[in-house]
Scaffold this active site. Sequence first.
Site, PDB file in Angstrom:
ATOM      1  N   HIS A 159      49.979  49.265  41.034  1.00 36.42           N
ATOM      2  CA  HIS A 159      48.715  49.809  41.068  1.00 36.42           C
ATOM      3  C   HIS A 159      48.682  51.320  41.208  1.00 36.42           C
ATOM      4  CE1 HIS A 159      44.523  50.088  42.129  1.00 36.42           C
ATOM      5  NE2 HIS A 159      44.932  50.665  43.658  1.00 36.42           N
ATOM      6  N   ASN A 163      42.042  55.840  40.231  1.00 35.45           N
ATOM      7  CA  ASN A 163      42.306  54.360  40.450  1.00 35.45           C
ATOM      8  C   ASN A 163      41.224  53.367  39.922  1.00 35.45           C
ATOM      9  OD1 ASN A 163      42.541  52.140  42.183  1.00 35.45           O
ATOM     10  ND2 ASN A 163      42.720  53.224  43.947  1.00 35.45           N
ATOM     11  N   CYS A 169      41.827  45.598  44.701  1.00 31.60           N
ATOM     12  CA  CYS A 169      43.010  46.334  43.454  1.00 31.60           C
ATOM     13  C   CYS A 169      44.326  45.261  43.284  1.00 31.60           C
ATOM     14  CB  CYS A 169      43.418  47.571  44.321  1.00 31.60           C
ATOM     15  SG  CYS A 169      42.111  48.722  44.751  1.00 31.60           S
TER      16      CYS A 169
END
Length: 330
Positions: free
Chosen positions: A255, A286, A121
């Site tokens: 993020h 996500n 990520c």
Amino acid sequence: MTLKASVGSPFARILSVGAATPSRVIDNEYLLQYIDSSDEWITQRTGIRERRWIGEDEDIKTLSLTAGRQAIERAGVDVAEIDAVILSTISHYHQTPALAPQLATELGLTDAAAFDISAACAGFSYGLAQAEALVRSGQARYVLLIAGETISEITDLTDRGTAFLFGDGAGAVLVGPSETNGIGPVVWGSDGSQAGVIWQTKSWQDAVADGTWPKLGMDGRAVFKWATGFIAQAAKKALEEAGITADQLDVFIPHQANNRITDTLLRYLKLPENVVVARTIQTLGNNSAATIPMAMDALLASGEAKSGQTALIIGFGAGLVYAGQVITLP
Ligand SMILES: CC(C)(COP(=O)(O)OP(=O)(O)OC[C@H]1O[C@@H](n2cnc3c(N)ncnc32)[C@H](O)[C@@H]1OP(=O)(O)O)[C@@H](O)C(=O)NCCC(=O)NCCS
């Protein structure tokens, strides 16, 4: 003997952004056939109402190509001037060959340097640091950075702790030379002692032996604690390294891991109320490396953020790894 060194542009910036959102809309209700949960719990704990997963004709390659092509077209740069393609991903099926060379060729680039990076990520900010360095050192004139993920394929739908978190998608930026600086110093790092906080449930070797795919596993509470503590400090450092204060910031694109993490970061950084904050997690989930460029694209497309504004981006994830920088929006 003194060797010749490459000479690049004094500064670099992001010239354009593109994104690809897969076709299947997966709401929380859909997941309740696999896990004991509720729409209310998922929405309250994470902010996620729905996420997008790939449909039949979509995969990491089609998404990455769409995002990459869009970024090139929007920048209006001749493909012949793009010397490097970086793909940031943790969901490409092949350890080798990398996918980036195939993307480069299909996008019409000839003989471009092309490679994949794996920084989960944090992958977009890791890649951006590479792209910026290549342009500034003169190793490349323009660099196409793509972040592409199909995390749905490595999600364990029966895991109550992760099944609802992830979505698929791709985002891309074209990085090139600039007369003024558009990418602040990267603040990045890693902590391998925490490799067990977000993990692949088994090696590919074991997967072959028992015939089932590895999935993602995660200690959600540990991630939450790390993100709201250490990562908050790293985000602050990225502002300091760029020489700006919180009240000079226009946009914040963390993020998209959990809206509650974003809220905690906002409080820690004391960002003014008028700062536009990315909340794409609500509809996209996500998307690992792809969340930041996808959110950037969405904010610019909706008009909430404007070209030329100053944004703080920060990614964090499996490794553990993190990276963030202040950028000028394309
Ligand atoms: C995953 C996450 C949403 C879980 O939320 P949490 O508040 O930490 O949840 P916990 O595991 O502490 O469990 C709290 C309660 O909810 C329950 N619960 C856990 N999963 C549930 C689910 N899917 N649905 C309903 N209830 C659930 C637990 O049983 C527990 O109940 P109890 O209090 O009665 O014992 C949260 O930890 C998180 O978002 N972490 C960060 C994850 C992340 O961003 N990862 C990617 C990083 S790149």
